[in-house]
Design a protein around this motif. Structure first.
Motif, PDB file in Angstrom:
ATOM      1  N   ARG A  36      -1.278 -12.620 -13.503  1.00  0.00           N
ATOM      2  CA  ARG A  36      -0.333 -13.147 -12.514  1.00  0.00           C
ATOM      3  C   ARG A  36      -0.463 -12.439 -11.176  1.00  0.00           C
ATOM      4  N   VAL A  37       0.119 -13.066 -10.164  1.00  0.00           N
ATOM      5  CA  VAL A  37       0.190 -12.460  -8.838  1.00  0.00           C
ATOM      6  C   VAL A  37       1.526 -11.732  -8.718  1.00  0.00           C
ATOM      7  N   GLU A  38       1.487 -10.517  -8.174  1.00  0.00           N
ATOM      8  CA  GLU A  38       2.716  -9.755  -7.917  1.00  0.00           C
ATOM      9  C   GLU A  38       3.107  -9.941  -6.459  1.00  0.00           C
ATOM     10  N   GLY A  39       4.293 -10.399  -6.208  1.00  0.00           N
ATOM     11  CA  GLY A  39       4.754 -10.554  -4.823  1.00  0.00           C
ATOM     12  C   GLY A  39       4.135 -11.762  -4.151  1.00  0.00           C
ATOM     13  N   GLU A  40       4.275 -11.801  -2.819  1.00  0.00           N
ATOM     14  CA  GLU A  40       3.797 -12.952  -2.052  1.00  0.00           C
ATOM     15  C   GLU A  40       2.384 -12.699  -1.535  1.00  0.00           C
ATOM     16  N   LEU A  41       1.588 -13.757  -1.431  1.00  0.00           N
ATOM     17  CA  LEU A  41       0.277 -13.630  -0.804  1.00  0.00           C
ATOM     18  C   LEU A  41       0.453 -13.645   0.712  1.00  0.00           C
ATOM     19  N   SER A  42      -0.361 -12.885   1.419  1.00  0.00           N
ATOM     20  CA  SER A  42      -0.212 -12.785   2.877  1.00  0.00           C
ATOM     21  C   SER A  42      -0.663 -14.044   3.601  1.00  0.00           C
ATOM     22  N   PHE A  43      -1.569 -14.789   2.996  1.00  0.00           N
ATOM     23  CA  PHE A  43      -2.001 -16.064   3.574  1.00  0.00           C
ATOM     24  C   PHE A  43      -2.623 -16.908   2.476  1.00  0.00           C
ATOM     25  N   GLU A  44      -2.868 -18.187   2.840  1.00  0.00           N
ATOM     26  CA  GLU A  44      -3.423 -19.121   1.865  1.00  0.00           C
ATOM     27  C   GLU A  44      -4.945 -19.011   1.875  1.00  0.00           C
ATOM     28  N   VAL A  45      -5.537 -18.658   0.752  1.00  0.00           N
ATOM     29  CA  VAL A  45      -6.994 -18.457   0.776  1.00  0.00           C
ATOM     30  C   VAL A  45      -7.776 -19.754   0.617  1.00  0.00           C
ATOM     31  N   SER A  46      -7.100 -20.820   0.187  1.00  0.00           N
ATOM     32  CA  SER A  46      -7.837 -22.060  -0.056  1.00  0.00           C
ATOM     33  C   SER A  46      -8.156 -22.813   1.238  1.00  0.00           C
ATOM     34  N   SER A  47      -7.550 -22.390   2.352  1.00  0.00           N
ATOM     35  CA  SER A  47      -7.835 -23.114   3.594  1.00  0.00           C
ATOM     36  C   SER A  47      -9.294 -22.918   3.980  1.00  0.00           C
ATOM     37  N   LYS A  48      -9.823 -23.954   4.666  1.00  0.00           N
ATOM     38  CA  LYS A  48     -11.249 -23.946   4.976  1.00  0.00           C
ATOM     39  C   LYS A  48     -11.625 -22.736   5.840  1.00  0.00           C
ATOM     40  N   LYS A  49     -10.836 -22.520   6.862  1.00  0.00           N
ATOM     41  CA  LYS A  49     -11.097 -21.415   7.776  1.00  0.00           C
ATOM     42  C   LYS A  49      -9.820 -20.584   7.841  1.00  0.00           C
ATOM     43  N   LEU A  50      -9.921 -19.311   7.510  1.00  0.00           N
ATOM     44  CA  LEU A  50      -8.738 -18.463   7.581  1.00  0.00           C
ATOM     45  C   LEU A  50      -8.326 -18.285   9.037  1.00  0.00           C
ATOM     46  N   ASP A  51      -7.070 -18.566   9.325  1.00  0.00           N
ATOM     47  CA  ASP A  51      -6.594 -18.425  10.695  1.00  0.00           C
ATOM     48  C   ASP A  51      -5.814 -17.111  10.833  1.00  0.00           C
ATOM     49  N   VAL A  52      -6.536 -15.996  10.689  1.00  0.00           N
ATOM     50  CA  VAL A  52      -5.889 -14.685  10.803  1.00  0.00           C
ATOM     51  C   VAL A  52      -6.728 -13.798  11.707  1.00  0.00           C
ATOM     52  N   ASN A  53      -6.110 -12.817  12.336  1.00  0.00           N
ATOM     53  CA  ASN A  53      -6.890 -11.918  13.180  1.00  0.00           C
ATOM     54  C   ASN A  53      -7.651 -10.906  12.331  1.00  0.00           C
ATOM     55  N   ILE A  54      -8.548 -10.173  12.960  1.00  0.00           N
ATOM     56  CA  ILE A  54      -9.456  -9.319  12.188  1.00  0.00           C
ATOM     57  C   ILE A  54      -8.718  -8.195  11.461  1.00  0.00           C
ATOM     58  N   GLN A  55      -7.651  -7.690  12.066  1.00  0.00           N
ATOM     59  CA  GLN A  55      -6.907  -6.629  11.376  1.00  0.00           C
ATOM     60  C   GLN A  55      -6.303  -7.152  10.076  1.00  0.00           C
ATOM     61  N   THR A  56      -5.692  -8.313  10.134  1.00  0.00           N
ATOM     62  CA  THR A  56      -5.092  -8.915   8.934  1.00  0.00           C
ATOM     63  C   THR A  56      -6.172  -9.219   7.908  1.00  0.00           C
ATOM     64  N   LEU A  57      -7.285  -9.741   8.403  1.00  0.00           N
ATOM     65  CA  LEU A  57      -8.410 -10.065   7.534  1.00  0.00           C
ATOM     66  C   LEU A  57      -8.874  -8.838   6.758  1.00  0.00           C
ATOM     67  N   LEU A  58      -8.972  -7.714   7.456  1.00  0.00           N
ATOM     68  CA  LEU A  58      -9.494  -6.506   6.822  1.00  0.00           C
ATOM     69  C   LEU A  58      -8.418  -5.734   6.062  1.00  0.00           C
ATOM     70  N   ASP A  59      -7.185  -5.754   6.572  1.00  0.00           N
ATOM     71  CA  ASP A  59      -6.102  -5.090   5.845  1.00  0.00           C
ATOM     72  C   ASP A  59      -5.886  -5.752   4.483  1.00  0.00           C
ATOM     73  N   ASN A  60      -6.099  -7.065   4.447  1.00  0.00           N
ATOM     74  CA  ASN A  60      -5.921  -7.819   3.200  1.00  0.00           C
ATOM     75  C   ASN A  60      -7.288  -8.226   2.645  1.00  0.00           C
ATOM     76  N   ARG A  61      -8.192  -7.264   2.594  1.00  0.00           N
ATOM     77  CA  ARG A  61      -9.574  -7.582   2.261  1.00  0.00           C
ATOM     78  C   ARG A  61      -9.707  -8.210   0.869  1.00  0.00           C
ATOM     79  N   ASN A  62      -8.936  -7.705  -0.101  1.00  0.00           N
ATOM     80  CA  ASN A  62      -9.060  -8.233  -1.458  1.00  0.00           C
ATOM     81  C   ASN A  62      -8.691  -9.707  -1.513  1.00  0.00           C
ATOM     82  N   LEU A  63      -7.788 -10.102  -0.641  1.00  0.00           N
ATOM     83  CA  LEU A  63      -7.398 -11.505  -0.588  1.00  0.00           C
ATOM     84  C   LEU A  63      -8.381 -12.315   0.253  1.00  0.00           C
ATOM     85  N   SER A  64      -8.732 -11.803   1.421  1.00  0.00           N
ATOM     86  CA  SER A  64      -9.576 -12.606   2.322  1.00  0.00           C
ATOM     87  C   SER A  64     -10.948 -12.882   1.719  1.00  0.00           C
ATOM     88  N   LEU A  65     -11.429 -11.961   0.882  1.00  0.00           N
ATOM     89  CA  LEU A  65     -12.736 -12.163   0.241  1.00  0.00           C
ATOM     90  C   LEU A  65     -12.739 -13.358  -0.711  1.00  0.00           C
TER      91      LEU A  65
END
Lengths: 439, 439
Positions: free
Chosen positions: A103-132
């Protein structure tokens, strides 16, 4: 029942299968629940009908990125229900059993299924396990893995031996700047900026060596081209006629890497709309010629005989326009801006060295090295360096070393420029910069 | 004329060739001078006759390890003159031109052409640039390069993605001992002991990952099995049923590595009189069973449930005798001596983990990991560790992670044990230990 990879499912219409993966997205459609399930091979739509009470109950519970395992029947897809085109869109799985694996614990920071992640580089890297987990981000590392393989393959086919050289050094050599210092038991040590001295030693033992290894650079600047730790593709070859042999070998390497990713990563390249112009021979001009071109064609004047990132970008543009080439070699850098071990040209103000520019960015530096002991001693002294700091390095050249040269190639810059990605940190799994040591 | 590699010469009887390499040994025989010339492909005898005055003059000048280039005629060899059997012994080259490319400065510390270097390990490593030129020493690194390739190949064939993880860490995790500390701009950082946390992150993104990378261990001891920097073969795979899947995959890897070197490095193995016993399945026993065997068969009693290097050696002997196997898995190590992330067994005193013993030495450690976030939190706490130190690591497990496991495999120990070499430092190009940071 054994797990089947999703990519295989379209061949299995009418059969029962077990698949497992992550929930890319869940869609509730009237009474039906649709899930796009993702594994390492692809994404497929699965359907859960209310009549299957147990599975339906679980399906209502799951959220994006839960890990599930399902058993079900592979069916031809009626069509019309999918919101996104999948490679497996000719089929879907009607779920019979569903198991929640993680299961997932807590909320996801963004939706990973979107074609192009619309997040800045800090968010992308801070949430690396998700953005990958986003396909577009994930694809970068599939291409990178292919590049690692291609470099390994092409070097071995050319009779280079793979070596691993030490990363902990007793002295900060090559001039001393930009080395990380570390504690080493009762004393101190330094992290290797490059395998330069060891690959030259490798020439004495094996003639041709290559290394794929981590290098450490204590450079304090923030740019889109620099990180403090990266993976360098190094090579060194003996019994060369001149630095031109090195450029020839490097050209072959780059052509092979590009050809392999075009062949094996076509869909990923298409996703990034990557266009590559790779002539059979790469254009080569002297640095001084490049400076004239910059002045004449772009009105850009450099101070002294050197080129800056903006100049490299413009020369890249010029090579594209003039030679329809993404690659261009700049040669004969002045001795004053090259390390002491660089072979001087007939005019000793210049050196038998080059940079390779790919799509306007320097991706490799190389050239011929000094192989004569006495010439090397003189060069160390004339560069204002202390002989004593190079005691162990000099030992190599007391033993009979043939003319040789090589390169250092920034592996991450290749994938960055191939995909047209702005910041090099996006193409490194967990990048390190002055302020980033996590995750 | 283009250079020909020595290995090709026997096919070229009657032709003129150019070869280049190092002087392995020079023999003056009456008026003739014989030289065994060495390049990366082999050794060949060349003959210089007094009638060729210019070449003869040069030949009288050269000494061991000079680099020369010669042109000459390939002739069938009359036989009887060679003091040592060469692969090229059916032919020799009658020299027409000789050029000295690079000279030796000073005296050589020992003769590299001898079959077995008769020097102690300090001399061997202090004079590494010279000792690497000895064929027997040189062969080690040919086999090592093959092992690097085999690991890469077999992992990719099994759908593992190659990754490169950071070596600079913000915290000394996994308990904190044996980490090297470094200066990192205004702060401090630590060198990675293993890619453990990052390869587990890799499971979340790619399911199956492998890494070939440097690891750093600040272990203060001197043994024949330890160094402070080495190359680890890591792997991590998701969606496993149990730790048995990991052992199965690792068995396949080891069989592949051994098969490849048997196939591609047969002469090098023969040189070392290496004998390998690799059954199709490797025997597996619990650590507690191993301890009983040690007691019963060897009269050796361990304190607590653990095994020492001597115990591993004896169990290796026992596996050889009992199963005709150089490999044996020891499983179910107690939780108390395994890291907090190790999956506990049904009896939580033990873990779903293993060591792989090869010819009496532990070469790999692996097992299943905890994938459930809450279980992991509890395990960190019950191991007396601070949750805060694992903040970034824990993030991985908030995102839905499948059951997974993997291994860390010491790449140098493979070649050490394959060749029966006493000290691991001999199989590392430029090894690092507590006192050795050079060359």
């Amino acid at each position: 029942m054994k797990r089947t990879l999703i990519v295989r499912i379209p061949e299995l219409v009418g059969e029962k299968v077990k698949i497992a993966g992550w929930i890319n997205v869940r869609r509730d459609h009237g009474k039906l629940i649709f899930i796009d399930l993702r594994d390492r091979s692809g994404v497929i739509q699965i359907v859960i009908i209310p009549d299957n009470e147990e599975a339906y109950q679980r399906a209502r519970e799951v959220r994006d990125e839960y890990v599930i395992e399902v058993e079900g029947l592979v069916k031809k897809r009626p069509g019309g229900q999918s919101t996104e085109k999948l490679e497996t869109s000719s089929v879907e799985i009607e779920v019979e059993k569903m198991k929640i694996i993680s299961r997932v614990e807590g909320e996801l920071s963004f939706e990973v299924s979107s074609k192009k992640l619309d997040v800045n580089i800090q968010t992308l890297l801070d949430n690396r396990n998700l953005s990958l987990r986003n396909k577009r981000v994930n694809d970068i590392f599939k291409i990178y893995s292919q590049i690692l393989k291609s470099y390994n393959d092409v070097m071995r086919e050319n009779d280079f031996l793979e070596i691993k050289s030490p990363k902990i050094l007793s002295t900060a050599s090559e001039g001393g700047a930009n080395f990380f210092k570390m504690e080493y038991f009762q004393g101190e040590a330094f992290l290797a900026q490059s395998p330069q001295f060891y690959k030259q030693a490798g020439v004495g033992a094996f003639e041709r060596v290559f290394e794929i290894g981590t290098v450490f650079r204590a450079e304090p600047h923030f740019t889109t081209r620099h990180v403090n730790e990266y993976t360098s593709f190094d090579a060194e070859m003996g019994f060369i006629e001149s630095y031109a042999d090195i450029m020839k070998q490097l050209t072959q390497v780059m052509k092979r890497i590009i050809r392999d990713i075009q062949k094996n990563c076509a869909s990923e390249l298409a996703e990034y709309e990557s266009e590559l112009f790779v002539p059979d021979e790469f254009p080569k001009i002297k640095l001084t010629e490049a400076l004239e071109i910059l002045k004449k064609e772009f009105g850009k004047e450099m101070e002294g005989i050197d080129i800056d990132p903006e100049g490299e970008r413009l020369i890249g543009e010029w090579a594209k326009k003039t030679y329809n080439s993404d690659f261009i070699f700049l040669t004969h850098y002045p001795s004053s801006i090259r390390p002491f071990y660089t072979m001087p040209s007939a005019d000793p103000q210049y050196t038998e060295s080059f940079d390779l520019i790919f799509k306007g960015v320097e991706i490799a530096t190389g050239g011929q090295r000094i192989h004569d002991y006495n010439q090397l001693v003189a060069s160390i002294q004339s560069h204002g360096l202390k002989l004593d700091d190079f005691k162990h390095y000099l030992e190599i050249f007391k033993l009979g070393i043939p003319p040789h040269g090589g390169w250092g190639l920034g592996s991450e810059r290749i994938v960055q420029k191939v995909l047209g990605i702005k910041n090099i940190k996006e193409v490194i799994l967990f990048p390190r910069d002055v302020k980033r040591l996590t995750p």
